[in-house]
Design an enzyme around this catalytic site. Sequence first.
Site, PDB file in Angstrom:
ATOM      1  N   GLY A 145      28.180  74.799  38.860  1.00  0.00           N
ATOM      2  CA  GLY A 145      28.531  73.943  37.742  1.00  0.00           C
ATOM      3  C   GLY A 145      27.447  73.988  36.677  1.00  0.00           C
ATOM      4  N   CYS A 146      27.823  73.691  35.442  1.00  0.00           N
ATOM      5  CA  CYS A 146      26.865  73.807  34.334  1.00  0.00           C
ATOM      6  C   CYS A 146      25.723  72.799  34.447  1.00  0.00           C
ATOM      7  CB  CYS A 146      27.594  73.680  32.997  1.00  0.00           C
ATOM      8  SG  CYS A 146      28.664  72.221  32.857  1.00  0.00           S
ATOM      9  N   HIS A 147      26.050  71.528  34.739  1.00  0.00           N
ATOM     10  CA  HIS A 147      24.986  70.542  34.951  1.00  0.00           C
ATOM     11  C   HIS A 147      24.105  70.952  36.130  1.00  0.00           C
ATOM     12  CE1 HIS A 147      25.697  67.329  32.112  1.00  0.00           C
ATOM     13  NE2 HIS A 147      26.977  67.256  32.430  1.00  0.00           N
ATOM     14  N   VAL A 148      24.743  71.551  37.133  1.00  0.00           N
ATOM     15  CA  VAL A 148      24.009  71.938  38.338  1.00  0.00           C
ATOM     16  C   VAL A 148      22.962  72.997  38.017  1.00  0.00           C
ATOM     17  CG1 VAL A 148      24.234  72.842  40.673  1.00  0.00           C
ATOM     18  CG2 VAL A 148      26.054  71.429  39.708  1.00  0.00           C
TER      19      VAL A 148
END
Length: 342
Positions: A145-148
Amino acid sequence: MGFTAAVAGASGYAGGELLRLLLAHPNIEVGTLTAGGNAGSRLGEHQPHLLPLADRVLAETTVDNLAGHDVVFLALPHGQSGALAQQLGESVTIVDCGADFRLADPGEWERFYGSPHAGTWPYGLPEMPGGREALSGARRVAVPGCHVTAATLALFPALDAELVLPEAVAVGVTGTSGAGKSPKPHLLGSEVMGAVAPYGVGGGHRHNPEIVQNLSRVAGEPVTLNFTPVLAPMPRGILTTTSAPLRERVTTDRVRDAYQRRFGDEPFVRLLPEGTWPTTAMTLGANTTLVQVTVDEDAGRLVAIAALDNLTKGTAGGALQSANIALGLGETVGLPVAGVAP
């Protein structure tokens, strides 16, 4: 060496970014493009910036239409990749930009996504310890995921060097493209402009267990995380501020040394010069993550900040970087490190 690639979900933001990058890739030819509700229409109606592909007609997302390619990129809503992947067979390399195969714990998947767990694939974050080895020759890749990606790259070197306790706080400010292209009332211009809004507060965001999974793997022990995502009035980009309590009193120089050892040879992650702080504008359109670290002596905490483009390094660029490794190509091929400004 040449490969052909199909892109499922080509009319969405992630699919469009994948195609932008693939058009500049010397070793991968763009094959079939598919969509859900937009099947039967021209790509140019949805991605007018992709002029070389504008007249391509989007096919339905079926196994028959995706078969026959060397690589299939899945840019689909969460929960839709599992069934397709099972039917495509082991001979094709599948790179999933969704969440279906990221989590190792079936219970966490069911808790946050509410459907049966499809399985766990090699993880598409090469910069993590063991990341490249897991991806080399892989036929299946789960893109983070991008936030990840932002939170993991900001904090894992400190955990790896045992500089901090396994108690993390992260606040990720993100642009609206992270929510996808489907119309949503809270993403209307009149709702977003002039406002900054938190969401998924108190551990409710779906990226929460994935960040914990990554950081715990590096730390060798369970990591607790308080993660707060914040929606900002910009189309793309993530700026994530992380912190954790120091195990002992250390200098900023020692912390920087630990991060430089981890990122010094990385092609897409850069520790910025001391005193220079990352901004989302620095990474626009580039497959880069820019990191800065310091020590808050009064609080006894390490602070690490990372910026990236959520559609490039945070999704499509990370997918192509991982695909390059899986296919035996140069990791950096077709991926920009220069951003767009102003």
